[in-house]
Scaffold this motif. Sequence first.
Motif, PDB file in Angstrom:
ATOM      1  N   ASP A 194       0.818  -1.211   0.000  1.00 40.10           N
ATOM      2  CA  ASP A 194       0.000   0.000   0.000  1.00 40.10           C
ATOM      3  C   ASP A 194       0.855   1.265   0.000  1.00 40.10           C
ATOM      4  OD1 ASP A 194      -2.232  -1.596   0.090  1.00 40.10           O
ATOM      5  OD2 ASP A 194      -2.537  -1.353   2.236  1.00 40.10           O
ATOM      6  N   ASP A 195       2.152   1.123   0.262  1.00 42.52           N
ATOM      7  CA  ASP A 195       3.029   2.287   0.348  1.00 42.52           C
ATOM      8  C   ASP A 195       3.103   3.065  -0.960  1.00 42.52           C
ATOM      9  OD1 ASP A 195       3.535   1.674   2.969  1.00 42.52           O
ATOM     10  OD2 ASP A 195       5.518   0.819   2.592  1.00 42.52           O
ATOM     11  N   ASP A 196       2.889   2.401  -2.096  1.00 42.69           N
ATOM     12  CA  ASP A 196       2.988   3.103  -3.371  1.00 42.69           C
ATOM     13  C   ASP A 196       1.629   3.551  -3.918  1.00 42.69           C
ATOM     14  OD1 ASP A 196       2.200   0.518  -3.895  1.00 42.69           O
ATOM     15  OD2 ASP A 196       3.398   0.321  -5.709  1.00 42.69           O
ATOM     16  N   LEU A 197       0.599   3.441  -3.102  1.00 41.38           N
ATOM     17  CA  LEU A 197      -0.715   3.957  -3.503  1.00 41.38           C
ATOM     18  C   LEU A 197      -0.720   5.475  -3.336  1.00 41.38           C
ATOM     19  CD1 LEU A 197      -3.120   1.383  -1.845  1.00 41.38           C
ATOM     20  CD2 LEU A 197      -2.506   1.559  -4.264  1.00 41.38           C
ATOM     21  N   PRO A 198      -1.516   6.184  -4.144  1.00 41.53           N
ATOM     22  CA  PRO A 198      -1.572   7.636  -3.982  1.00 41.53           C
ATOM     23  C   PRO A 198      -2.165   7.994  -2.617  1.00 41.53           C
ATOM     24  CG  PRO A 198      -3.281   6.891  -5.487  1.00 41.53           C
ATOM     25  CD  PRO A 198      -2.429   5.695  -5.173  1.00 41.53           C
ATOM     26  N   PRO A 199      -1.672   9.068  -2.027  1.00 45.78           N
ATOM     27  CA  PRO A 199      -2.225   9.466  -0.726  1.00 45.78           C
ATOM     28  C   PRO A 199      -3.626  10.042  -0.916  1.00 45.78           C
ATOM     29  CG  PRO A 199      -0.673  11.106  -1.491  1.00 45.78           C
ATOM     30  CD  PRO A 199      -0.608   9.961  -2.471  1.00 45.78           C
ATOM     31  N   PRO A 200      -4.469   9.896   0.086  1.00 43.67           N
ATOM     32  CA  PRO A 200      -5.812  10.479  -0.023  1.00 43.67           C
ATOM     33  C   PRO A 200      -5.717  12.004  -0.006  1.00 43.67           C
ATOM     34  CG  PRO A 200      -5.455   9.646   2.185  1.00 43.67           C
ATOM     35  CD  PRO A 200      -4.261   9.237   1.370  1.00 43.67           C
ATOM     36  N   PRO A 201      -6.727  12.662  -0.556  1.00 45.65           N
ATOM     37  CA  PRO A 201      -6.728  14.129  -0.503  1.00 45.65           C
ATOM     38  C   PRO A 201      -6.816  14.605   0.944  1.00 45.65           C
ATOM     39  CG  PRO A 201      -8.761  13.309  -1.500  1.00 45.65           C
ATOM     40  CD  PRO A 201      -7.903  12.129  -1.224  1.00 45.65           C
ATOM     41  N   GLU A 202      -6.251  15.759   1.177  1.00 48.72           N
ATOM     42  CA  GLU A 202      -6.280  16.329   2.524  1.00 48.72           C
ATOM     43  C   GLU A 202      -7.645  16.969   2.779  1.00 48.72           C
ATOM     44  OE1 GLU A 202      -3.732  19.619   4.969  1.00 48.72           O
ATOM     45  OE2 GLU A 202      -2.698  18.351   3.506  1.00 48.72           O
TER      46      GLU A 202
END
Length: 61
Positions: free
Chosen positions: A11-19
């Motif tokens: 999961d480390d290379d998944l895009p981060p969720p929007p803030e």
Amino acid sequence: MNSASGTTRDDDDLPPPPERPDCCFGGCAQCVLDDYAEQMQRWQAEVDAILERRKAAGPDR
């Protein structure tokens, strides 16, 4: 699985969720939280697509 965050190394290379933005609760016609909800839907669809591609590729991806 990392028990603290509930994610795996994959999961480390998944895009981060929007803030999540701050809302003034002023009853705006187009609230920043409306935009955020749309961004979250797009982000979730992107993550789901990535995970589905990984699943289809099998364990040796």
